[in-house]
Design a protein around this motif. Structure first.
Motif, PDB file in Angstrom:
ATOM      1  N   ARG A 134       0.844  -1.197   0.000  1.00 43.42           N
ATOM      2  CA  ARG A 134       0.000   0.000   0.000  1.00 43.42           C
ATOM      3  C   ARG A 134       0.876   1.242   0.000  1.00 43.42           C
ATOM      4  N   PRO A 135       0.342   2.349  -0.473  1.00 41.02           N
ATOM      5  CA  PRO A 135       1.129   3.584  -0.457  1.00 41.02           C
ATOM      6  C   PRO A 135       1.518   3.964   0.970  1.00 41.02           C
ATOM      7  N   ARG A 136       2.707   4.492   1.126  1.00 35.07           N
ATOM      8  CA  ARG A 136       3.182   4.916   2.437  1.00 35.07           C
ATOM      9  C   ARG A 136       2.491   6.215   2.835  1.00 35.07           C
ATOM     10  N   VAL A 137       1.883   6.228   3.990  1.00 36.69           N
ATOM     11  CA  VAL A 137       1.154   7.399   4.466  1.00 36.69           C
ATOM     12  C   VAL A 137       1.654   7.769   5.852  1.00 36.69           C
ATOM     13  N   GLU A 138       1.997   9.040   6.038  1.00 36.48           N
ATOM     14  CA  GLU A 138       2.427   9.529   7.342  1.00 36.48           C
ATOM     15  C   GLU A 138       1.271  10.249   8.026  1.00 36.48           C
ATOM     16  N   LYS A 139       1.028   9.889   9.274  1.00 37.72           N
ATOM     17  CA  LYS A 139      -0.006  10.556  10.063  1.00 37.72           C
ATOM     18  C   LYS A 139       0.592  11.049  11.378  1.00 37.72           C
ATOM     19  N   VAL A 140       0.098  12.171  11.827  1.00 38.15           N
ATOM     20  CA  VAL A 140       0.550  12.751  13.085  1.00 38.15           C
ATOM     21  C   VAL A 140      -0.602  12.709  14.087  1.00 38.15           C
ATOM     22  N   TYR A 141      -0.294  12.217  15.277  1.00 35.51           N
ATOM     23  CA  TYR A 141      -1.288  12.183  16.348  1.00 35.51           C
ATOM     24  C   TYR A 141      -0.738  12.924  17.563  1.00 35.51           C
ATOM     25  N   VAL A 142      -1.656  13.548  18.298  1.00 40.79           N
ATOM     26  CA  VAL A 142      -1.326  14.116  19.605  1.00 40.79           C
ATOM     27  C   VAL A 142      -2.276  13.446  20.583  1.00 40.79           C
ATOM     28  N   GLY A 143      -1.751  12.482  21.345  1.00 45.40           N
ATOM     29  CA  GLY A 143      -2.633  11.618  22.109  1.00 45.40           C
ATOM     30  C   GLY A 143      -3.464  10.812  21.135  1.00 45.40           C
ATOM     31  N   SER A 144      -4.771  10.864  21.253  1.00 47.61           N
ATOM     32  CA  SER A 144      -5.656  10.161  20.326  1.00 47.61           C
ATOM     33  C   SER A 144      -6.165  11.070  19.214  1.00 47.61           C
ATOM     34  N   ARG A 145      -5.737  12.314  19.230  1.00 51.94           N
ATOM     35  CA  ARG A 145      -6.228  13.303  18.265  1.00 51.94           C
ATOM     36  C   ARG A 145      -5.421  13.253  16.982  1.00 51.94           C
ATOM     37  N   ASP A 146      -6.106  13.181  15.856  1.00 52.74           N
ATOM     38  CA  ASP A 146      -5.443  13.164  14.559  1.00 52.74           C
ATOM     39  C   ASP A 146      -5.018  14.578  14.192  1.00 52.74           C
ATOM     40  N   GLY A 147      -3.713  14.812  14.198  1.00 56.96           N
ATOM     41  CA  GLY A 147      -3.188  16.132  13.873  1.00 56.96           C
ATOM     42  C   GLY A 147      -2.619  16.225  12.472  1.00 56.96           C
ATOM     43  N   THR A 148      -2.909  15.239  11.627  1.00 54.66           N
ATOM     44  CA  THR A 148      -2.362  15.247  10.261  1.00 54.66           C
ATOM     45  C   THR A 148      -2.747  16.504   9.485  1.00 54.66           C
ATOM     46  N   PRO A 149      -3.996  16.990   9.602  1.00 49.79           N
ATOM     47  CA  PRO A 149      -4.338  18.227   8.881  1.00 49.79           C
ATOM     48  C   PRO A 149      -3.477  19.424   9.282  1.00 49.79           C
ATOM     49  N   LEU A 150      -2.909  19.403  10.486  1.00 48.25           N
ATOM     50  CA  LEU A 150      -2.025  20.497  10.901  1.00 48.25           C
ATOM     51  C   LEU A 150      -0.789  20.556  10.011  1.00 48.25           C
ATOM     52  N   VAL A 151      -0.273  19.387   9.655  1.00 47.49           N
ATOM     53  CA  VAL A 151       0.890  19.325   8.765  1.00 47.49           C
ATOM     54  C   VAL A 151       0.531  19.902   7.401  1.00 47.49           C
ATOM     55  N   ASP A 152      -0.653  19.536   6.903  1.00 43.21           N
ATOM     56  CA  ASP A 152      -1.104  20.084   5.619  1.00 43.21           C
ATOM     57  C   ASP A 152      -1.146  21.606   5.657  1.00 43.21           C
ATOM     58  N   SER A 154      10.993  14.549  19.179  1.00 46.25           N
ATOM     59  CA  SER A 154      10.705  15.380  18.016  1.00 46.25           C
ATOM     60  C   SER A 154      10.778  14.528  16.749  1.00 46.25           C
ATOM     61  N   PHE A 155      10.083  14.969  15.716  1.00 41.27           N
ATOM     62  CA  PHE A 155      10.084  14.226  14.461  1.00 41.27           C
ATOM     63  C   PHE A 155       9.748  15.179  13.320  1.00 41.27           C
ATOM     64  N   THR A 156       9.878  14.668  12.099  1.00 38.49           N
ATOM     65  CA  THR A 156       9.557  15.449  10.906  1.00 38.49           C
ATOM     66  C   THR A 156       8.589  14.666  10.046  1.00 38.49           C
ATOM     67  N   SER A 157       7.529  15.317   9.621  1.00 40.26           N
ATOM     68  CA  SER A 157       6.549  14.687   8.738  1.00 40.26           C
ATOM     69  C   SER A 157       6.383  15.529   7.489  1.00 40.26           C
ATOM     70  N   ARG A 158       6.724  14.950   6.356  1.00 36.79           N
ATOM     71  CA  ARG A 158       6.627  15.624   5.056  1.00 36.79           C
ATOM     72  C   ARG A 158       7.308  16.989   5.066  1.00 36.79           C
ATOM     73  N   GLY A 159       8.441  17.035   5.749  1.00 40.58           N
ATOM     74  CA  GLY A 159       9.251  18.246   5.782  1.00 40.58           C
ATOM     75  C   GLY A 159       8.897  19.214   6.887  1.00 40.58           C
ATOM     76  N   VAL A 160       7.848  18.937   7.642  1.00 41.42           N
ATOM     77  CA  VAL A 160       7.435  19.813   8.739  1.00 41.42           C
ATOM     78  C   VAL A 160       7.942  19.245  10.060  1.00 41.42           C
ATOM     79  N   MET A 161       8.683  20.046  10.798  1.00 42.07           N
ATOM     80  CA  MET A 161       9.222  19.609  12.089  1.00 42.07           C
ATOM     81  C   MET A 161       8.177  19.746  13.185  1.00 42.07           C
ATOM     82  N   ALA A 162       8.075  18.731  14.030  1.00 39.90           N
ATOM     83  CA  ALA A 162       7.205  18.772  15.199  1.00 39.90           C
ATOM     84  C   ALA A 162       8.091  18.734  16.435  1.00 39.90           C
ATOM     85  N   LEU A 163       7.993  19.749  17.275  1.00 40.79           N
ATOM     86  CA  LEU A 163       8.882  19.852  18.435  1.00 40.79           C
ATOM     87  C   LEU A 163       8.264  20.732  19.511  1.00 40.79           C
TER      88      LEU A 163
END
Length: 233
Positions: free
Chosen positions: A139-157, A192-201
Motif C-alpha cells: 500500500r502507499p506509504r502514508v504519514e499521520k501525526v497524532y497528539v494523544g488520540s487526536r489526529d493532527g495530520t491536517p495540521l501538517v497540511d 521530536s520528528f519530521t513529517s513531510r518536511g514539517v518539524m514537530a517539536l
C-alpha cells in the motif's frame, strides 16, 4: 562711542515628532478576538433564551467547547510568542499573527534568522505527539501525526501550505515549517520528528534551533519584505 546691541538668538525649531510604528504584530491576537466574538455571541443567545434570568443563565453556563478552543489556542500562541520575542534582535526578527493575503487565515509566527525563514504554527494540545506510518510494501506509504488520540495530520497540511506561500515571496531563502506543541506530553529524551518536511517539536528545542541557525541572510530586508506581504492582523 560704540553701543553694543544685543541680538536675540532665535529659538531652535522643535524636532519633528516621528511616530515609530511597530508592525511586528501581537501573538495570538486574532485567536483572542475570535474567542471574544464567539463568547459574546453565545452569551447573547443565552440571554435571549432565558429572558429576565439571562444573566444568571450566563453565569451558570459552561462555555461551548468550540468557543473555549479559541481561548486555549490564543494562550498557546501568546506563550510561544513571548519566548520568540526574547530572541529578537539584529540577528533574529520575529513577526506574529500574519494575515495570509486574500484569506481569513493567518500564520501564527514567522521568524527570520541568518540561516532562513521559519514558519511556525503554535498548538496547545494535551497528549504525546507522535508520527505514525501506515502502508508500505503493498500500500502507499502514508504519514499521520497524532497528539494523544487526536489526529493532527491536517495540521501538517496547513503548515505545508503556509511554507509554500512564504517561499513564493522569498524564493531565494530556505523556508522551514514547524509545528510547535506548547504544552504537550513530550518524552524526557527525544520525541521530536519530521513529517513531510514539517518539524514537530517543543518550545525549548525550537529556541535552540533558531539561535543556532547561522547563514548570510540579510535579516532586516527579508523581514521588511515578509512584513509587507503578510501584514499583522
Amino acid at each position: 562711542m560704540a553701543v553694543d546691541v544685543a541680538v536675540a538668538t532665535p529659538a531652535p525649531e522643535p524636532m519633528p515628532v516621528v511616530e515609530v510604528v511597530d508592525d511586528s504584530g501581537v501573538a495570538g491576537s486574532s485567536a483572542r478576538r475570535e474567542y471574544e466574538r464567539r463568547k459574546a455571541k453565545d452569551e447573547a443567545r443565552t440571554r435571549e433564551k432565558w429572558g429576565r434570568f439571562g444573566g444568571l443563565a450566563v453565569a451558570l453556563s459552561d462555555e461551548k467547547q468550540s468557543t473555549k478552543a479559541w481561548a486555549i489556542g490564543a494562550v498557546g500562541e501568546e506563550k510561544l510568542g513571548a519566548r520568540l520575542d526574547g530572541l529578537a534582535g539584529d540577528q533574529i526578527a520575529v513577526l506574529h499573527d500574519r494575515r495570509i493575503p486574500k484569506s481569513r487565515a493567518n500564520i501564527d509566527h514567522i521568524v527570520i534568522t541568518r540561516g532562513g525563514v521559519w514558519v511556525i504554527d503554535a498548538k496547545r494540545y494535551k497528549g504525546r505527539p507522535r508520527l505514525v506510518i501506515e502502508g508500505g510494501f503493498l500500500r502507499p506509504r502514508v504519514e499521520k501525526v497524532y497528539v494523544g488520540s487526536r489526529d493532527g495530520t491536517p495540521l501538517v497540511d496547513g503548515v505545508i501550505k503556509q511554507v509554500g506561500l512564504v517561499r513564493g515571496v522569498v524564493p531565494e531563502v530556505r523556508v522551514n515549517g514547524v509545528l510547535c506543541f506548547v504544552e504537550a506530553d513530550w518524552p524526557l529524551i527525544g520525541g521530536s520528528f519530521t513529517s513531510r518536511g514539517v518539524m514537530a517539536l517543543w518550545p525549548k528545542k525550537l529556541m535552540a534551533m533558531l539561535r543556532e541557525d547561522e547563514g548570510t541572510i540579510d535579516v532586516a530586508s527579508t523581514r521588511q519584505v515578509l512584513a509587507g506581504v503578510f501584514k499583522a492582523t
